[in-house]
Design a protein around this motif. Sequence first.
Motif, PDB file in Angstrom:
ATOM      1  N   GLY A  76       0.815  -1.216   0.000  1.00 49.51           N
ATOM      2  CA  GLY A  76       0.000   0.000   0.000  1.00 49.51           C
ATOM      3  C   GLY A  76       0.845   1.259   0.000  1.00 49.51           C
ATOM      4  O   GLY A  76       2.080   1.211   0.052  1.00 49.51           O
ATOM      5  N   ALA A  77       0.172   2.390  -0.065  1.00 45.77           N
ATOM      6  CA  ALA A  77       0.883   3.675   0.012  1.00 45.77           C
ATOM      7  C   ALA A  77       1.600   3.777   1.346  1.00 45.77           C
ATOM      8  O   ALA A  77       2.670   4.391   1.441  1.00 45.77           O
ATOM      9  N   SER A  78       1.033   3.169   2.378  1.00 46.77           N
ATOM     10  CA  SER A  78       1.651   3.246   3.711  1.00 46.77           C
ATOM     11  C   SER A  78       3.054   2.644   3.719  1.00 46.77           C
ATOM     12  O   SER A  78       3.916   3.096   4.478  1.00 46.77           O
ATOM     13  N   PHE A  81       5.553   5.206   2.742  1.00 49.21           N
ATOM     14  CA  PHE A  81       5.955   6.188   3.754  1.00 49.21           C
ATOM     15  C   PHE A  81       7.352   5.844   4.278  1.00 49.21           C
ATOM     16  O   PHE A  81       8.168   6.712   4.520  1.00 49.21           O
ATOM     17  N   TRP A 101      -2.426  11.552   6.158  1.00 44.40           N
ATOM     18  CA  TRP A 101      -1.466  10.731   5.414  1.00 44.40           C
ATOM     19  C   TRP A 101      -0.078  11.355   5.436  1.00 44.40           C
ATOM     20  O   TRP A 101       0.933  10.649   5.562  1.00 44.40           O
ATOM     21  N   ASN A 147      -3.073  15.298  -2.846  1.00 43.01           N
ATOM     22  CA  ASN A 147      -4.511  15.389  -2.557  1.00 43.01           C
ATOM     23  C   ASN A 147      -4.789  14.744  -1.198  1.00 43.01           C
ATOM     24  O   ASN A 147      -4.413  13.593  -0.974  1.00 43.01           O
ATOM     25  N   THR A 149      -7.105  13.158   0.870  1.00 41.94           N
ATOM     26  CA  THR A 149      -8.308  12.374   0.697  1.00 41.94           C
ATOM     27  C   THR A 149      -9.320  12.555   1.834  1.00 41.94           C
ATOM     28  O   THR A 149     -10.522  12.572   1.609  1.00 41.94           O
ATOM     29  N   ASP A 169       3.052  11.850  -2.632  1.00 47.84           N
ATOM     30  CA  ASP A 169       2.002  10.843  -2.455  1.00 47.84           C
ATOM     31  C   ASP A 169       0.793  11.306  -3.267  1.00 47.84           C
ATOM     32  O   ASP A 169       0.136  12.278  -2.910  1.00 47.84           O
ATOM     33  N   SER A 171      -1.780   9.227  -4.108  1.00 48.46           N
ATOM     34  CA  SER A 171      -2.707   8.087  -4.047  1.00 48.46           C
ATOM     35  C   SER A 171      -4.101   8.428  -4.542  1.00 48.46           C
ATOM     36  O   SER A 171      -4.730   7.627  -5.225  1.00 48.46           O
ATOM     37  N   SER A 172      -4.593   9.609  -4.172  1.00 48.17           N
ATOM     38  CA  SER A 172      -6.005   9.867  -4.475  1.00 48.17           C
ATOM     39  C   SER A 172      -6.225  10.849  -5.613  1.00 48.17           C
ATOM     40  O   SER A 172      -7.361  11.253  -5.856  1.00 48.17           O
ATOM     41  N   GLN A 192      -5.856   1.629  -5.141  1.00 47.65           N
ATOM     42  CA  GLN A 192      -7.304   1.521  -4.873  1.00 47.65           C
ATOM     43  C   GLN A 192      -8.095   2.821  -4.874  1.00 47.65           C
ATOM     44  O   GLN A 192      -9.276   2.824  -4.587  1.00 47.65           O
ATOM     45  N   LYS A 193      -7.454   3.954  -5.197  1.00 47.92           N
ATOM     46  CA  LYS A 193      -8.221   5.198  -5.229  1.00 47.92           C
ATOM     47  C   LYS A 193      -8.624   5.577  -6.659  1.00 47.92           C
ATOM     48  O   LYS A 193      -9.727   6.014  -6.876  1.00 47.92           O
TER      49      LYS A 193
END
Length: 356
Positions: A76-78, A81, A101, A147, A149, A169, A171-172, A192-193
């Motif tokens: 994931g994006a996490s 990090f 985030w 962004n 989220t 980042d 992600s969204s 997943q976004k």
Amino acid sequence: MERPHNFSAGPCILPLEVFEKASQSVVDLDGSGLSILEISHRSKAFIEVMEKARELALEHLGLKNKGYKALFLQGGASMQFLMTAYNLLEHKAGYLDTGTWSANAIKEAKQFGEVIVVESSRSQNYNYIPRSFEIPNDLDYLHYTSNNTIFGTQMTTFPNPKDTPLVCDMSSDIFSREIDYSQFGLIYAGAQKNMGPAGATLVVIKEEILGKVTRAIPSMLNYKLFIERKSMFNTPPVFSVYVSMLTLEWLSRNGGVASMEKRNRKKASLIYNEIDRNPLFEGFTAKEDRSMMNATFRLKDPELKKRFDNLWVSANINGLNGHRSVGGYRASMYNALGEESVKVLIEVMRHFEQTI
Ligand SMILES: *Cc1c(COP(=O)(O)O)cnc(C)c1O
């Protein structure tokens, strides 16, 4: 049954034709008689999927033949990090703290070196993007979240006076608008976004920013190794990469990022106009920082919540509740969400105004 209008923040809506093709391929991938889930990730068929997904990602960002590589990683994006810091942070990194985030990214990076928070909007519950801040000139990299989220703010410019590698980042909001993506040294985005199912994270790296830290990097966290192995160091998240590829192909068929931006601008202006016009609602964020992807708003009178909730639920709307740290409502309007869904929501808000 008609499909609900899905405003979910993530995992989120994807194009129906992508779901249909993906479900077919779970049973029979392109007439091979085998499922996408049962073929070897070293098979010609899957290598083609991976290469296509990597290539389309670069193409849609305008980063082909510009020294960038695209990877599909797990965690994931996490995971990014810490992975960004692991690979890039030797002495000092700067972070703009614009939401949950960003704060999570800062927390992880602190384990690898000095972290300067160049500015933060935390004291205002992250309802705006800080604009004036000083950027030290000796950073290994500077990290932004394009962004936010959860709070519904979005960056439009990415200050970088010193030519520091920018890490972002996205992600969204990846693939949602035209910006100069070549200003970034590293972009990451959980699939997943706006791109696919959970399980894969797209990482786009300018190769020249790597190889500058002295620490040993474990294989599974090493960008260089994943670049060498064409994102196939170990078994990749095959289904997530496959569906991401389908979404990126859908993007090609539908005018690419430029046309998504037009659609997204239109949807955002429709919903924000209603939030501002309708006396029962108010937006959560500073107007100039409003996100095209996640519109956050609330009822001026929280007592009306039950009545409004009943209305949108019965209009076949899904996923409108705000994040627990903000409350209220959040309309996530990713690429695949049609304008007609936004219009249905606006109708519900108008109808609600008339019945109060
Ligand atoms: C959802 C989200 C994350 C977390 O993604 P995971 O894949 O769940 O780790 C990080 N950053 C942003 C901007 C997000 O929207």
